[in-house]
Design an enzyme around this catalytic site. Structure first.
Site, PDB file in Angstrom:
ATOM      1  N   LYS A 105      23.245 123.916  43.093  1.00 29.26           N
ATOM      2  CA  LYS A 105      24.552 124.440  43.471  1.00 29.26           C
ATOM      3  C   LYS A 105      24.696 124.427  44.982  1.00 29.26           C
ATOM      4  O   LYS A 105      23.858 124.978  45.698  1.00 29.26           O
ATOM      5  CB  LYS A 105      24.703 125.871  42.951  1.00 29.26           C
ATOM      6  N   ASP A 149      30.203 124.860  44.412  1.00 34.77           N
ATOM      7  CA  ASP A 149      30.662 126.242  44.204  1.00 34.77           C
ATOM      8  C   ASP A 149      31.427 126.708  45.439  1.00 34.77           C
ATOM      9  O   ASP A 149      30.900 127.436  46.271  1.00 34.77           O
ATOM     10  CB  ASP A 149      29.430 127.126  43.943  1.00 34.77           C
ATOM     11  N   LYS A 200      34.721 127.764  44.944  1.00 37.62           N
ATOM     12  CA  LYS A 200      35.696 128.728  44.389  1.00 37.62           C
ATOM     13  C   LYS A 200      37.083 128.566  44.991  1.00 37.62           C
ATOM     14  O   LYS A 200      37.598 129.454  45.674  1.00 37.62           O
ATOM     15  CB  LYS A 200      35.203 130.161  44.603  1.00 37.62           C
ATOM     16  N   ASP A 247      44.106 128.837  46.082  1.00 37.76           N
ATOM     17  CA  ASP A 247      45.179 128.555  47.046  1.00 37.76           C
ATOM     18  C   ASP A 247      46.421 128.215  46.232  1.00 37.76           C
ATOM     19  O   ASP A 247      46.426 128.394  45.013  1.00 37.76           O
ATOM     20  CB  ASP A 247      44.743 127.389  47.961  1.00 37.76           C
ATOM     21  N   THR A 301      29.900 138.571  40.300  1.00 38.09           N
ATOM     22  CA  THR A 301      28.842 139.437  39.773  1.00 38.09           C
ATOM     23  C   THR A 301      28.433 140.537  40.756  1.00 38.09           C
ATOM     24  O   THR A 301      27.736 141.470  40.381  1.00 38.09           O
ATOM     25  CB  THR A 301      27.601 138.608  39.391  1.00 38.09           C
ATOM     26  N   ARG A 326      18.103 133.464  44.890  1.00 36.42           N
ATOM     27  CA  ARG A 326      16.991 134.126  45.572  1.00 36.42           C
ATOM     28  C   ARG A 326      15.704 134.274  44.776  1.00 36.42           C
ATOM     29  O   ARG A 326      14.618 134.082  45.363  1.00 36.42           O
ATOM     30  CB  ARG A 326      17.477 135.476  46.138  1.00 36.42           C
TER      31      ARG A 326
HETATM   32  O1  C5P Z   1      20.510 134.662  44.843  1.00 35.19           O
HETATM   33  P1  C5P Z   1      21.297 134.813  43.578  1.00 35.19           P
HETATM   34  O2  C5P Z   1      20.517 134.417  42.350  1.00 35.19           O
HETATM   35  O3  C5P Z   1      21.961 136.157  43.468  1.00 35.19           O
HETATM   36  O4  C5P Z   1      22.456 133.715  43.728  1.00 35.19           O
HETATM   37  C1  C5P Z   1      23.550 133.653  42.862  1.00 35.19           C
HETATM   38  C2  C5P Z   1      24.446 132.578  43.332  1.00 35.19           C
HETATM   39  O5  C5P Z   1      25.572 132.533  42.452  1.00 35.19           O
HETATM   40  C3  C5P Z   1      24.998 132.767  44.725  1.00 35.19           C
HETATM   41  O6  C5P Z   1      25.068 131.472  45.321  1.00 35.19           O
HETATM   42  C4  C5P Z   1      26.400 133.329  44.526  1.00 35.19           C
HETATM   43  O7  C5P Z   1      27.308 132.890  45.507  1.00 35.19           O
HETATM   44  C5  C5P Z   1      26.784 132.702  43.190  1.00 35.19           C
HETATM   45  N1  C5P Z   1      27.782 133.404  42.404  1.00 35.19           N
HETATM   46  C6  C5P Z   1      27.649 134.728  42.019  1.00 35.19           C
HETATM   47  N2  C5P Z   1      28.620 135.330  41.259  1.00 35.19           N
HETATM   48  C7  C5P Z   1      29.685 134.624  40.855  1.00 35.19           C
HETATM   49  C8  C5P Z   1      29.826 133.263  41.231  1.00 35.19           C
HETATM   50  C9  C5P Z   1      28.831 132.696  41.991  1.00 35.19           C
HETATM   51  O8  C5P Z   1      26.655 135.369  42.336  1.00 35.19           O
HETATM   52  N3  C5P Z   1      30.587 135.189  40.055  1.00 35.19           N
END
Ligand code: C5P
Length: 253
Positions: free
Chosen positions: A38, A65, A67, A70, A129, A221
Site C-alpha cells: 500500500k 491509498d 482516499k 473532492d 479505524t 507498523r
Molecule cells: O500501522 P498500521 O497497521 O496501523 O497501518 C494501517 C494503515 O492503514 C495506515 O497506512 C493507515 O493510513 C491505513 N488506513 C487505516 N484506516 C482506514 C484506512 C486506511 O488505518 N480506514
C-alpha cells in the site's frame, strides 16, 4: 486448509515510509510474504506517481491509498489517472457521496475498456479505524460508528464499487447487510496478540479479522517496525492459515 499462497494474497503491507529507498528495501524484504503493497499519502507525497509506476513495473501489486474526496469531476479524473498508473486497488471516501463515487467508477471502467487496461479494484472508505464515536460527534455526525459504517458501505455497494475499507469490528455487520459475495472488505487496524494499538481505536488480531470475513488485511507498523519484517509477516500468514482452517472446518460441520 488455506494454502500459504492464498493467505499471502490477503496480506497488504502498508509502506508508511518517507522515501523510495526505504520503500524499495521493505518491498525487497517482503517480496515473498506480501500479496500487495500500500502506497499512502506520505510516500505518494514524497515520491509521486513515478514511484507508483516503478513499483508496478517491478511486478508489485499496488494499493494506492490516497482516499480521494473532492467534487465528482475531479475525483473521476484523478481515478482515471490512478487506473492508468496500473494500480491494483485504490480508494475514495464514501462520504463524498453517490455522484462522486459513481462518476469515478464509470469513468475508470470506460477508460479501461477503451484503453485495454485492467480496471483496478475501487474501494470506498467508510469510517477511519482511528475514529470513534467522539470523532464523529466533533464533526457533527450524530450516528454511532456501526450505523455510519453500514450506511456508507451500502452506499458504496449501490454505486457499483468493488468493496469498502472498514475496521475488522464492522466486517460481520457489512457481510450480513450486503448480499454481494464479490463485495470485498479491506481491513486496517490489525494488531497481532501482544502488540501495541498505536493510534488505532478499533483493532483485531489477523486470524480473527479473517474469521469475521475480511478479504484483505492492511498491516503497517506491526510488520514495518519489526526487527525482522519477513518473519513478522510470516507469523501473520501462519495465523491467517490457522483461522481459515478453523473457519472452513466450522462451515463444513
Ligand atoms: O500501522 P498500521 O497497521 O496501523 O497501518 C494501517 C494503515 O492503514 C495506515 O497506512 C493507515 O493510513 C491505513 N488506513 C487505516 N484506516 C482506514 C484506512 C486506511 O488505518 N480506514
Amino acid at each position: 486448509m488455506l494454502s500459504y499462497e492464498n493467505a499471502r494474497q490477503k496480506l497488504i503491507v502498508a509502506l508508511d515510509v518517507p522515501n523510495r529507498t526505504e520503500a524499495m528495501e521493505a518491498m525487497d524484504q517482503l517480496r515473498g510474504e506480501a500479496g500487495a503493497f500500500k502506497i499512502g499519502l506520505q510516500l505518494f507525497t514524497s515520491e509521486g506517481a513515478a514511484f507508483v509506476k516503478e513499483a508496478v513495473k517491478a511486478g508489485h501489486r499496488i494499493f494506492l491509498d490516497v482516499k480521494y474526496h473532492d467534487i465528482p469531476n475531479t475525483v473521476a479524473k484523478a481515478a482515471v489517472e490512478a487506473a492508468r498508473l496500473g494500480v491494483w486497488m485504490f480508494n475514495m471516501h464514501a462520504s463524498g457521496g453517490r455522484e462522486m463515487m459513481k462518476s469515478a467508477a464509470d469513468a475508470v471502467r470506460e477508460t479501461c475498456d477503451k484503453e485495454g487496461l485492467t480496471p483496478p479494484r475501487m474501494i470506498g472508505v467508510t469510517v477511519l479505524t482511528s475514529s470513534n464515536e467522539a470523532t464523529l460527534r466533533e464533526t457533527g455526525i450524530a450516528q454511532n460508528v456501526d450505523d455510519r459504517v453500514l450506511l456508507l458501505a451500502e452506499l458504496t455497494a449501490k454505486c457499483g464499487l468493488d468493496g469498502v475499507v472498514a475496521s475488522p469490528e464492522e466486517t460481520r455487520i457489512i457481510r450480513n447487510a450486503i448480499r454481494r459475495p464479490d463485495f470485498e472488505i479491506v481491513t486496517p487496524g490489525i494488531r497481532p496478540a501482544g502488540g501495541t494499538k498505536d493510534d488505532q481505536s478499533r483493532v483485531m488480531g489477523p486470524g480473527d479479522a479473517i474469521s469475521a470475513g475480511s478479504d484483505f488485511l492492511v498491516i503497517g507498523r506491526p510488520i514495518m517496525n519489526s526487527a525482522d519484517r519477513a518473519e513478522a509477516a510470516r507469523e501473520i500468514l501462519r495465523e491467517i492459515c490457522r483461522a481459515e482452517t478453523t473457519r472452513s472446518g466450522a462451515s463444513n460441520s
